[in-house]
Scaffold this active site. Structure first.
Site, PDB file in Angstrom:
ATOM      1  N   CYS A   1      38.707  47.764  36.558  1.00 11.36           N
ATOM      2  CA  CYS A   1      37.829  46.915  37.363  1.00 11.36           C
ATOM      3  C   CYS A   1      38.681  46.490  38.546  1.00 11.36           C
ATOM      4  CB  CYS A   1      37.394  45.693  36.555  1.00 11.36           C
ATOM      5  SG  CYS A   1      36.650  44.383  37.551  1.00 11.36           S
TER       6      CYS A   1
ATOM      7  N   CYS B   1      34.101  49.670  43.299  1.00  4.36           N
ATOM      8  CA  CYS B   1      33.705  48.941  42.097  1.00  4.36           C
ATOM      9  C   CYS B   1      33.400  49.965  41.007  1.00  4.36           C
ATOM     10  CB  CYS B   1      32.448  48.135  42.429  1.00  4.36           C
ATOM     11  SG  CYS B   1      31.725  47.274  41.039  1.00  4.36           S
TER      12      CYS B   1
HETATM   13  N1  DGL Z   1      34.977  44.831  40.694  1.00  3.75           N
HETATM   14  C1  DGL Z   1      34.026  45.421  39.847  1.00  3.75           C
HETATM   15  C2  DGL Z   1      34.526  46.642  39.086  1.00  3.75           C
HETATM   16  O1  DGL Z   1      35.419  47.327  39.558  1.00  3.75           O
HETATM   17  C3  DGL Z   1      33.105  44.549  39.024  1.00  3.75           C
HETATM   18  C4  DGL Z   1      33.320  43.078  38.855  1.00  3.75           C
HETATM   19  C5  DGL Z   1      32.038  42.343  38.473  1.00  3.75           C
HETATM   20  O2  DGL Z   1      31.303  42.003  39.394  1.00  3.75           O
HETATM   21  O3  DGL Z   1      31.778  42.150  37.287  1.00  3.75           O
HETATM   22  O4  DGL Z   1      34.016  46.998  38.070  1.00  3.75           O
END
Ligand code: DGL
Length: 260
Positions: free
Chosen positions: A182, A70
């Protein structure tokens, strides 16, 4: 060898997917913080608390290394903090450097899409200042895509409408590359491509992250064909329904997400 992989939700499955391809003989623990998704719209202090809890959960599960799958969570815990833990912790950041290195000579702009926390954070600003000397990048927050992914909606017309609205101020004919900053956005490459008349390059940090993991892993990979995966939603084992939803997301990644 056991590797912990975590995300706020289902985006990190794209990192798990990549890890399973590159390190198939490891066992994995995947943790989606479904109680607290979306991370990209929460306060840093709150996020730091969630992340510490998940790291402890992984350590209690006896993992040998952790991947923060993430970008938003990674931006909350810097390298010196990660080093305080007894096992290697690898994070990820939007692949802006790779985009500039590979494609800035095409003289097309680079669109960097991520969550609001990542886009407004100092970490990404610092990275852009450092690597984008010719000012080729534009940063855009697309929180709506996290919601679509969490609903298991990867290709509806609503996604295109959302993207068109969110990107209406950009002249998309000027762009040659989209950085998916993301992990949830990896599901949407085909939807993104529909917005552009020209073919664009898509870049994400997944492969780079797993290569970094390989560099720091303790050397104890067993010689078995395929490892196992245990899934958790905010610390709880998945119900049958949740498990089949996760499998559906992974099959979607088989279609839209390939590694070279
Ligand atoms: N998947 C996450 C990222 O790579 C964040 C998504 C979220 O929960 O807002 O930033």
């Amino acid at each position: 060898m056991k590797i912990g992989v975590f995300d706020s939700g289902l985006g990190g499955l794209s990192v798990l997917h990549c890890a399973q391809k590159l390190i198939p003989n490891a066992d994995y623990v995947y943790y989606a913080d479904e109680k607290h998704v979306p991370y990209g719209e929460k306060k840093p202090e709150e996020l730091k608390g969630f992340i510490k809890e998940i790291i402890q959960f992984m350590i209690d599960k006896n993992v040998d290394a952790i991947v923060i799958a993430c970008n938003t969570a990674t931006s909350m815990i810097d390298k010196s903090e990660r080093k305080k833990y007894p096992i290697p912790i690898v994070g990820m950041e939007p692949a802006v450097k790779k985009a500039v290195d590979l494609y800035s000579n095409e003289n097309k702009r680079i669109l960097v899409a991520a969550t609001p926390v990542t886009i407004t954070g100092d970490k990404l600003k610092g990275l852009v200042e450092q690597v984008d000397r010719d000012n080729m990048t534009d940063l855009v927050a697309l929180p709506g895509l996290v919601r679509y992914a969490e609903q298991g909606d990867f290709s509806s017309d609503g996604i295109i409408t959302y993207l068109k609205e969110a990107l209406k101020e950009y002249d998309l004919s000027n762009y040659g590359t989209v950085v998916l900053g993301c992990t949830h956005f990896n599901y949407f490459k085909p939807s993104f491509q529909k917005l552009f008349d020209q073919e664009v390059h898509f870049l994400d940090g997944n492969e780079g992250t797993i290569h970094q993991l390989l560099r720091v892993l303790p050397n104890k990979l067993e010689k078995k064909e395929k490892g196992t995966v245990e899934y958790y939603f905010s610390g709880d084992k998945l119900t049958e329904k949740e498990h089949s939803f996760v499998q559906q997301c992974l099959s979607q990644l088989d279609v839209v997400y390939s590694i070279n």
